[in-house]
Design a protein around this motif. Sequence first.
Motif, mmCIF file in Angstrom:
data_model
loop_
_atom_site.group_PDB
_atom_site.id
_atom_site.type_symbol
_atom_site.label_atom_id
_atom_site.label_comp_id
_atom_site.label_asym_id
_atom_site.label_seq_id
_atom_site.Cartn_x
_atom_site.Cartn_y
_atom_site.Cartn_z
ATOM 1 N N LEU A 51 21.871 -29.391 44.219
ATOM 2 C CA LEU A 51 22.616 -28.186 43.809
ATOM 3 C C LEU A 51 21.706 -27.336 42.923
ATOM 4 O O LEU A 51 21.054 -27.865 42.019
ATOM 5 C CB LEU A 51 23.860 -28.606 43.018
ATOM 6 C CG LEU A 51 24.802 -27.494 42.567
ATOM 7 C CD1 LEU A 51 25.709 -27.043 43.711
ATOM 8 C CD2 LEU A 51 25.687 -27.984 41.420
ATOM 9 N N ASP A 52 21.697 -26.029 43.191
ATOM 10 C CA ASP A 52 20.854 -25.119 42.413
ATOM 11 C C ASP A 52 21.742 -24.345 41.436
ATOM 12 O O ASP A 52 22.547 -23.511 41.845
ATOM 13 C CB ASP A 52 20.130 -24.161 43.373
ATOM 14 C CG ASP A 52 19.179 -23.240 42.634
ATOM 15 O OD1 ASP A 52 19.107 -23.317 41.383
ATOM 16 O OD2 ASP A 52 18.497 -22.433 43.298
ATOM 17 N N VAL A 53 21.559 -24.597 40.135
ATOM 18 C CA VAL A 53 22.390 -23.960 39.104
ATOM 19 C C VAL A 53 22.182 -22.432 39.067
ATOM 20 O O VAL A 53 23.021 -21.694 38.553
ATOM 21 C CB VAL A 53 22.125 -24.600 37.718
ATOM 22 C CG1 VAL A 53 20.678 -24.411 37.290
ATOM 23 C CG2 VAL A 53 23.052 -24.083 36.635
ATOM 24 N N MET A 54 21.071 -21.975 39.639
ATOM 25 C CA MET A 54 20.813 -20.533 39.668
ATOM 26 C C MET A 54 21.701 -19.831 40.712
ATOM 27 O O MET A 54 21.865 -18.623 40.687
ATOM 28 C CB MET A 54 19.338 -20.268 39.995
ATOM 29 C CG MET A 54 18.384 -20.871 38.989
ATOM 30 S SD MET A 54 18.544 -20.100 37.383
ATOM 31 C CE MET A 54 17.527 -18.644 37.650
ATOM 32 N N ALA A 76 16.266 -27.266 32.597
ATOM 33 C CA ALA A 76 15.518 -26.287 31.781
ATOM 34 C C ALA A 76 14.025 -26.418 32.051
ATOM 35 O O ALA A 76 13.555 -27.472 32.480
ATOM 36 C CB ALA A 76 15.774 -26.521 30.295
ATOM 37 N N VAL A 77 13.306 -25.335 31.787
ATOM 38 C CA VAL A 77 11.842 -25.402 31.781
ATOM 39 C C VAL A 77 11.427 -25.684 30.337
ATOM 40 O O VAL A 77 11.788 -24.929 29.429
ATOM 41 C CB VAL A 77 11.212 -24.064 32.246
ATOM 42 C CG1 VAL A 77 9.696 -24.189 32.319
ATOM 43 C CG2 VAL A 77 11.786 -23.626 33.589
ATOM 44 N N LEU A 78 10.689 -26.780 30.108
ATOM 45 C CA LEU A 78 10.350 -27.203 28.734
ATOM 46 C C LEU A 78 9.192 -26.387 28.136
ATOM 47 O O LEU A 78 8.578 -25.566 28.810
ATOM 48 C CB LEU A 78 10.031 -28.693 28.714
ATOM 49 C CG LEU A 78 11.193 -29.644 29.070
ATOM 50 C CD1 LEU A 78 10.782 -31.089 28.866
ATOM 51 C CD2 LEU A 78 12.448 -29.343 28.256
ATOM 52 N N SER A 79 8.892 -26.679 26.865
ATOM 53 C CA SER A 79 8.012 -25.801 26.061
ATOM 54 C C SER A 79 6.620 -25.560 26.641
ATOM 55 O O SER A 79 6.157 -24.419 26.681
ATOM 56 C CB SER A 79 7.887 -26.365 24.646
ATOM 57 O OG SER A 79 7.420 -27.696 24.687
ATOM 58 N N GLY A 80 5.948 -26.628 27.082
ATOM 59 C CA GLY A 80 4.576 -26.464 27.588
ATOM 60 C C GLY A 80 4.559 -25.670 28.882
ATOM 61 O O GLY A 80 3.807 -24.698 29.036
ATOM 62 N N ASP A 91 13.964 -16.539 32.693
ATOM 63 C CA ASP A 91 14.995 -16.310 33.725
ATOM 64 C C ASP A 91 15.769 -17.590 34.014
ATOM 65 O O ASP A 91 16.998 -17.591 34.050
ATOM 66 C CB ASP A 91 14.335 -15.888 35.050
ATOM 67 C CG ASP A 91 14.145 -14.399 35.106
ATOM 68 O OD1 ASP A 91 14.595 -13.706 34.181
ATOM 69 O OD2 ASP A 91 13.532 -13.941 36.091
ATOM 70 N N ILE A 92 15.032 -18.672 34.237
ATOM 71 C CA ILE A 92 15.692 -19.933 34.609
ATOM 72 C C ILE A 92 16.556 -20.437 33.450
ATOM 73 O O ILE A 92 17.736 -20.756 33.625
ATOM 74 C CB ILE A 92 14.649 -20.997 35.026
ATOM 75 C CG1 ILE A 92 13.975 -20.565 36.326
ATOM 76 C CG2 ILE A 92 15.290 -22.379 35.173
ATOM 77 C CD1 ILE A 92 12.752 -21.380 36.704
ATOM 78 N N LEU A 97 22.189 -20.941 32.103
ATOM 79 C CA LEU A 97 23.192 -21.125 31.059
ATOM 80 C C LEU A 97 24.336 -20.122 31.216
ATOM 81 O O LEU A 97 25.519 -20.475 31.118
ATOM 82 C CB LEU A 97 22.552 -20.997 29.664
ATOM 83 C CG LEU A 97 23.532 -21.029 28.485
ATOM 84 C CD1 LEU A 97 24.313 -22.342 28.430
ATOM 85 C CD2 LEU A 97 22.805 -20.803 27.151
ATOM 86 N N LEU A 98 23.985 -18.857 31.477
ATOM 87 C CA LEU A 98 25.038 -17.843 31.623
ATOM 88 C C LEU A 98 25.914 -18.134 32.841
ATOM 89 O O LEU A 98 27.135 -17.916 32.795
ATOM 90 C CB LEU A 98 24.411 -16.442 31.697
ATOM 91 C CG LEU A 98 23.864 -15.961 30.343
ATOM 92 C CD1 LEU A 98 23.042 -14.686 30.503
ATOM 93 C CD2 LEU A 98 24.980 -15.743 29.321
ATOM 94 N N ASN A 99 25.313 -18.639 33.926
ATOM 95 C CA ASN A 99 26.128 -19.029 35.096
ATOM 96 C C ASN A 99 27.170 -20.071 34.689
ATOM 97 O O ASN A 99 28.348 -19.970 35.027
ATOM 98 C CB ASN A 99 25.246 -19.616 36.211
ATOM 99 C CG ASN A 99 24.502 -18.524 36.986
ATOM 100 O OD1 ASN A 99 24.784 -17.339 36.834
ATOM 101 N ND2 ASN A 99 23.562 -18.936 37.820
#
Length: 316
Positions: A51-54, A76-80, A91-92, A97-99
């Motif tokens: 499932l794609d949360v986007m 989530a995309v992490l810090s590094g 964007d991701i 989160l807004l979705n």
Amino acid sequence: MDRILVIGAAGQIGSDLVTGLRKIHGAANVYATDIKPASIDIVEGGPFQILDVMDDKQLIHFIIRHKITQIYHLAAVLSGNAEKLPVQAWDINMRSLLNVLEIAKMVDDVKKVFWPSSIAVFGPTTSRVHTPQLTVMEPITVYGISKLAGERWCDYYFNKFGVDVRSIRYPGLISYKTEAGGGTTDYSVEIFYEAIRNQSYECFLSENTALPMLFMPDAIRATIDLMEADREKLTINSAYNLGGFSVTPKKLYQEIQAHIPDFKIQYNPDFRQAIADSWPQSIDDSIAKRDWGCRYDYDLKKMTVEMLREIGKKWD
Ligand code: AKB
């Protein structure tokens, strides 16, 4: 009876959290989802779907069809990694989160949302020792900026629309089930694999870089305890500070070396050093302790023994 959706179930937190939630709520009631395949125990231990949360349409259909009552949104995309592709990471992290928040606002069945924040919300102007819950927050990473904005959105959806969203500012998470990917605290997991596999590790942070860390069983218990706490007892609508224990690469190396005497380390700091230098060294989590009884079972010593034992089994 709760029906739970975990988004990002194949990741470092997700793979342990799904197992914990299935024990409490029953395997059939915990829907694990990710954009990538998950481990065998996640896929075979209960419902799993790509499932794609986007994709907000796919997401809302899934939530309505399965009458989901709680959402854990961990993707989530992490810090590094976020520093390599800042706009895509923003964007991701924000769109996903807004979705989730929009769907939680619209769908009556959804009663609670969990979304992870991070110590990355703090920056170089924050006091780095025993960092308080409420303080200066000027993050210098894309990941940190997205987590800080995310916290504000969570608070906004709670106050404006009554969405019961709960969150924790996780420190670095140490786990043996699934390796982390793309974070600044990842050295604390890599070091165990390399100690066992090669008896040698090249660390991307310098030896005295202190950061707060938490062993995954404590992180999972804290997450579930926060989600089960009475809403009236919660005084934070954004994200709770969580401390764990503070450790440097050198201290962690010495602790492992006490078990593997031939283990060698070299320090070769890369771009992640500047990120680590902007984060707290230790955290004041007294509000989490007061509001919902947050507590930890593991310190550096106990965590090290369990990490070496569990990762050792993978290479036997
Ligand atoms: C990272 O290093 O990016 C994460 C975090 C502290 O949120 N582990």
